[in-house]
Design an enzyme around this catalytic site. Structure first.
Site, mmCIF file in Angstrom:
data_model
loop_
_atom_site.group_PDB
_atom_site.id
_atom_site.type_symbol
_atom_site.label_atom_id
_atom_site.label_comp_id
_atom_site.label_asym_id
_atom_site.label_seq_id
_atom_site.Cartn_x
_atom_site.Cartn_y
_atom_site.Cartn_z
ATOM 1 N N ARG A 108 54.963 9.360 35.794
ATOM 2 C CA ARG A 108 55.231 7.953 35.569
ATOM 3 C C ARG A 108 56.278 7.158 36.457
ATOM 4 O O ARG A 108 56.031 6.082 36.909
ATOM 5 C CB ARG A 108 55.788 7.756 34.053
ATOM 6 N N HIS A 141 54.057 6.502 27.640
ATOM 7 C CA HIS A 141 53.472 7.782 27.861
ATOM 8 C C HIS A 141 54.131 8.928 27.666
ATOM 9 O O HIS A 141 53.981 10.079 26.900
ATOM 10 C CB HIS A 141 53.028 7.928 29.407
ATOM 11 N N HIS A 150 57.625 3.369 35.718
ATOM 12 C CA HIS A 150 58.757 3.435 35.134
ATOM 13 C C HIS A 150 59.863 4.003 35.837
ATOM 14 O O HIS A 150 59.827 4.760 36.851
ATOM 15 C CB HIS A 150 58.386 4.555 33.816
ATOM 16 N N ARG A 157 60.165 -2.924 35.280
ATOM 17 C CA ARG A 157 59.125 -1.977 35.889
ATOM 18 C C ARG A 157 59.593 -1.986 37.226
ATOM 19 O O ARG A 157 59.523 -3.006 37.946
ATOM 20 C CB ARG A 157 57.760 -2.175 35.298
#
Length: 351
Positions: free
Chosen positions: A166, A115, A172, A79
């Site tokens: 995101r 997501h 991400h 991440r």
């Protein structure tokens, strides 16, 4: 891979520096893309308007998120918010400074984006459902083409916004949200061809829940026996998150797994409850609207219920039962209660 990650960090910096005015919109998009929103808002509405769509939403969301967990354990995705602190890509130069937010500090691996995968699957189901209803009502070919173009444009715009959100919050990398969208769409299309989920027995729901749970736990234990640490991301999240209170146990892989298993099992319990069977006799528009409003209200109250994370086992178990109660309320408790209310009003009318 470091080059791909660095390009993703550059995009995150670009969005944070140039689109900070849209921060609230990005946060709203992430919230709408969370499967929690599907379970407490989209599912109650669709189930009482078109039952098959509601059932499909749950299956697509649960199976999609289960696959997402397996993919994450296999792919070991980084991440951005922790990668910039640990990479040697920048050498002696100081790493880029990424802004963090309360929704940044996800504790699981990053690839693919849950997501993006969840929103793509859920919104694919809803768009195809609306188009199916329009076709059943035999609108003109021109109207259907315009509607199809408009809805798929809306789908693409929303999914793109989720992907941007995101990346913006540094949760991400771009390739992770893209892979999530592709995976979620495939899962939704797969379930558009599966019919047995609408007639599945309670035993099949139970067996499916146990199989999904045991297979995930078994996969975890197998890799752990091979000295592969699948919870390596928890340490990174605690180390590099800007605020300790932003790291939540409900974002851990097992918390997500148990919530989804509880939801699927609760769906089976609700569909085979005597309360649901009795409410099937009442199928009027006022009845459906009453069920929708009541369900949404009760689920908002249930949503205020939170559990202490001091005991991991109790937290997971209570999360499972809370998730199982959610669809049961929508499918059995509310329709059963509303049908009794409607029946009593009809009896009073004829007295």
């Amino acid at each position: 891979m470091d080059l791909l990650h660095s390009l993703g960090v550059d995009l995150t910096l670009y969005l944070q520096n140039n689109y900070s005015n849209y921060e609230n919109i990005f946060h709203l998009a992430s919230s709408l893309a969370d499967l929690h929103t599907t379970f407490i808002i989209f599912f109650p509405v669709w189930f009482h308007l078109r039952q098959e769509v509601g059932i499909k939403l749950i299956w697509v969301a649960v199976i999609g998120d289960w696959l997402n967990l397996i993919f994450k354990w296999v792919l070991f995705g980084e991440r951005p918010y922790w990668w910039v602190h640990e990479t040697q890509f920048y050498g002696a130069a100081p790493p880029p400074v990424l802004q963090q937010f309360p929704i940044t500090c996800e504790t699981g691996p990053g690839s693919p984006s849950g997501h993006a995968m969840g929103s793509a699957g859920v919104w694919y189901v809803m768009v195809t459902a609306v188009l199916s209803v329009a076709q059943e009502r035999k609108h003109s070919a021109l109207f259907l083409r315009v509607m199809r173009l408009g809805l798929w444009t809306l789908f693409c715009a929303f999914v793109a916004l989720v992907c941007m959100s995101r990346v913006y919050v540094a949760a991400h990398f771009p390739h992770q949200v893209i892979s999530g969208v592709i995976s979620g769409t495939i899962v939704a299309e797969m379930f558009s061809r599966i019919r047995w989920i609408y007639t599945a027995s309670l035993n099949k729901y139970f067996c499916t829940t146990v199989f999904l749970l045991c297979s995930a736990v078994g996969f975890y234990l197998l890799l752990k026996a091979l000295d592969v640490d699948l919870l390596w991301t928890l340490e990174k999240a605690n180390m590099w998150c800007a605020h300790a209170e932003w790291v939540h146990m409900d974002t851990t892989p097992f918390a997500s797994l148990l919530r989804n298993m509880g939801t699927l099992f609760g769906l089976g319990l609700g569909l085979h409850s005597p309360l649901y069977v009795a409410s099937m006799k009442s199928k009027s528009t006022p009845f459906s609207l009453g069920c929708i409003i009541t369900s949404l209200s009760l689920l908002q109250l249930l949503n205020t219920l939170s559990f202490s994370s001091k005991s991991t086992l109790s937290f997971y178990l209570l999360s499972f039962f809370k998730s199982a109660v959610t669809p049961f309320i929508v499918i059995a408790l509310v329709p059963g209660s509303v049908s009794v209310l409607f029946r009593s009003k009809r009896e009073q009318k004829y007295l």
